[in-house]
Design a protein around this motif. Structure first.
Motif, short mmCIF file in Angstrom:
data_model
loop_
_atom_site.label_atom_id
_atom_site.label_comp_id
_atom_site.label_asym_id
_atom_site.label_seq_id
_atom_site.Cartn_x
_atom_site.Cartn_y
_atom_site.Cartn_z
N GLY A 160 45.87 50.26 45.68
CA GLY A 160 45.70 51.07 44.48
C GLY A 160 44.32 50.79 43.92
N THR A 161 43.93 51.53 42.91
CA THR A 161 42.59 51.33 42.37
C THR A 161 42.43 49.98 41.67
OG1 THR A 161 43.20 52.45 40.30
CG2 THR A 161 42.23 53.80 42.06
N ASP A 162 43.53 49.39 41.22
CA ASP A 162 43.45 48.08 40.54
C ASP A 162 44.43 47.07 41.09
OD1 ASP A 162 45.81 49.15 39.61
OD2 ASP A 162 45.39 48.78 37.49
N LEU A 163 44.93 47.30 42.31
CA LEU A 163 45.95 46.42 42.88
C LEU A 163 45.64 46.12 44.34
CD1 LEU A 163 48.70 45.01 42.26
CD2 LEU A 163 49.81 47.06 43.20
N LEU A 164 45.67 44.83 44.70
CA LEU A 164 45.39 44.46 46.08
C LEU A 164 46.45 43.50 46.60
CD1 LEU A 164 43.78 41.35 46.43
CD2 LEU A 164 42.37 42.57 44.79
N VAL A 165 46.53 43.43 47.92
CA VAL A 165 47.47 42.55 48.62
C VAL A 165 46.68 41.44 49.29
CG1 VAL A 165 49.29 42.40 50.36
CG2 VAL A 165 48.96 44.53 49.10
N THR A 166 47.21 40.23 49.26
CA THR A 166 46.61 39.11 49.97
C THR A 166 47.72 38.14 50.34
OG1 THR A 166 44.82 37.46 49.89
CG2 THR A 166 46.10 37.79 47.85
N ALA A 167 47.36 36.96 50.79
CA ALA A 167 48.35 35.94 51.14
C ALA A 167 48.80 35.17 49.90
CB ALA A 167 47.77 34.98 52.17
N GLY A 168 50.01 34.65 49.95
CA GLY A 168 50.51 33.86 48.84
C GLY A 168 49.69 32.60 48.62
N ILE A 180 47.53 41.02 43.57
CA ILE A 180 46.63 40.71 42.47
C ILE A 180 46.23 42.00 41.76
CG2 ILE A 180 44.39 39.73 41.81
CD1 ILE A 180 44.50 38.04 44.36
N LYS A 181 46.44 42.04 40.46
CA LYS A 181 45.97 43.16 39.64
C LYS A 181 44.64 42.75 39.03
CE LYS A 181 47.32 46.12 35.73
NZ LYS A 181 47.25 47.41 36.46
N VAL A 182 43.61 43.61 39.17
CA VAL A 182 42.30 43.28 38.63
C VAL A 182 42.16 43.81 37.21
CG1 VAL A 182 41.17 43.10 40.87
CG2 VAL A 182 41.29 45.33 39.73
N HIS A 183 41.16 43.27 36.49
CA HIS A 183 41.08 43.54 35.05
C HIS A 183 40.67 44.97 34.73
CE1 HIS A 183 36.74 43.01 35.57
NE2 HIS A 183 36.54 43.30 34.30
N LYS A 184 40.05 45.68 35.67
CA LYS A 184 39.80 47.10 35.51
C LYS A 184 39.71 47.73 36.90
CE LYS A 184 34.72 47.12 35.12
NZ LYS A 184 33.58 47.62 34.29
N PRO A 185 40.06 49.01 37.02
CA PRO A 185 40.13 49.62 38.35
C PRO A 185 38.77 49.67 39.04
CG PRO A 185 41.31 50.95 36.71
CD PRO A 185 40.53 49.92 35.95
N PHE A 186 38.81 49.56 40.37
CA PHE A 186 37.65 49.90 41.17
C PHE A 186 37.51 51.42 41.15
CE2 PHE A 186 39.00 45.84 43.13
CZ PHE A 186 37.80 45.15 43.07
N VAL A 187 36.29 51.92 41.35
CA VAL A 187 36.06 53.35 41.25
C VAL A 187 35.39 53.87 42.52
CG1 VAL A 187 35.86 53.25 38.74
CG2 VAL A 187 33.80 53.05 40.14
N GLY A 188 35.46 55.20 42.69
CA GLY A 188 34.83 55.84 43.83
C GLY A 188 35.83 56.20 44.90
N ASP A 189 35.32 56.50 46.09
CA ASP A 189 36.15 56.84 47.24
C ASP A 189 36.53 55.54 47.93
OD1 ASP A 189 37.36 57.88 49.46
OD2 ASP A 189 35.67 59.11 50.10
#
Length: 223
Positions: A82-90, A157-166
Motif C-alpha cells: 500500500g502507499t503507507d504499508l510494507l511487509v518485512t520479516a518479524g 510497518i505503517k509509515v508516518h506518511k504515504p509514499f507518492v508516485g507510481d
C-alpha cells in the motif's frame, strides 16, 4: 501452547529529518543463510527502482534496537503493499538473535542507492528517494514468544506518511500450485554487498526457474 494473534505497537515519529544511518549491522539471520552454488546475484538498473520502475516498491529499512542500554541499527528489506504499508520479516521489528526485543525506531526508504542518494534536510521528500519513519508495527505473538517460530517471522510497518508516485505496489496472490516449477526471484538490499564502504547500500536481484514441492519442504514453505 503457541501464542496466537497479533502483537501491535506504535513508534514515536521524530521531528528530525530521517537521514540514513552510516553504521548498521546485518540482518541477524544473515549468518544462517547463504547463496547455494554460483552467486549470480545482479545489481539492479537504477531505472528499475525510480518512479514507475518494476522494483519501485522495494523498501530499504533501518531498524534501531537497544541492547543493555546501547543503541545500534540493523539493515533489512521490505516491500510495499500500500502507499503507507510494507511487509518485512518479524525479526526486523522484534529482535531475538541479538536479544534486543522491540525496535524503538524505524527508517524506510524507496529508491535508495547508497546514503548519498537520500535528499538532505530541506529538500523535497517526494523525489527519486523518499524517506519515511515507521509509525506503527504489527507482528505475530508467536514470533515474539515462541522459541521456534520461523513460520511466523513476518511483520507489517505503517509509515508516518504515504509514499507518492507510481509505486507498483505488490498484490497478494494465493494461487500457488504445488508441486510445480516457477520463476522465483529474490530482490533486496543484501548485507554482504559493499558500495563505497556501506554494506547493504544497493539493490540486487536473483531470479531462477525453481522446481518445488511444498509437501516435501521442512516448513511447507518455499525456501
Amino acid at each position: 501452547m503457541s501464542a496466537t494473534g497479533p502483537a501491535i505497537w506504535s513508534l514515536k515519529v521524530p521531528e528530525a529529518y530521517p537521514s540514513p544511518q552510516s553504521e548498521t549491522v546485518p540482518d541477524p539471520y544473515n549468518s544462517m543463510e547463504s547463496v547455494l552454488g554460483e552467486d549470480f546475484r545482479g545489481l539492479i538498473d537504477p531505472a528499475d527502482f525510480v518512479d514507475g520502475g518494476r522494483f519501485r516498491s522495494i523498501v530499504k529499512i533501518q531498524s534501531r534496537c537497544n541492547n543493555q542500554g546501547e543503541d545500534f541499527w540493523m539493515m533489512a528489506s521490505g516491500w510495499l503493499i500500500g502507499t503507507d504499508l510494507l511487509v518485512t520479516a518479524g525479526h526486523v521489528v522484534y529482535d531475538k538473535a541479538y536479544g534486543c526485543g522491540a525496535a524503538t525506531q524505524i527508517k524506510c526508504y524507496i529508491g535508495y542507492n547508497g546514503a548519498d542518494s537520500v535528499p538532505k534536510q530541506g529538500s523535497s521528500s517526494d523525489g527519486a528517494v523518499q524517506p519515511r519513519y515507521g509509525s506503527r508495527v504489527v507482528t505475530t505473538q508467536s514470533w515474539i514468544k515462541d522459541s521456534d517460530s520461523r513460520l511466523r517471522d513476518v511483520a507489517f510497518i505503517k509509515v508516518h506518511k504515504p509514499f507518492v508516485g507510481d509505486l507498483n505496489v505488490f498484490e497478494f496472490n494465493n494461487n500457488t500450485v504445488s508441486p510445480s516449477t516457477a520463476l522465483f526471484g529474490v530482490v533486496g538490499y543484501p548485507g554482504d554487498k559493499n558500495f563505497r564502504g556501506e554494506f547493504g547500500a544497493q539493490l540486487y536481484e536473483l531470479f531462477n526457474n525453481t522446481t518445488y514441492d511444498l509437501d516435501k519442504q521442512p516448513r511447507h514453505m518455499i525456501e
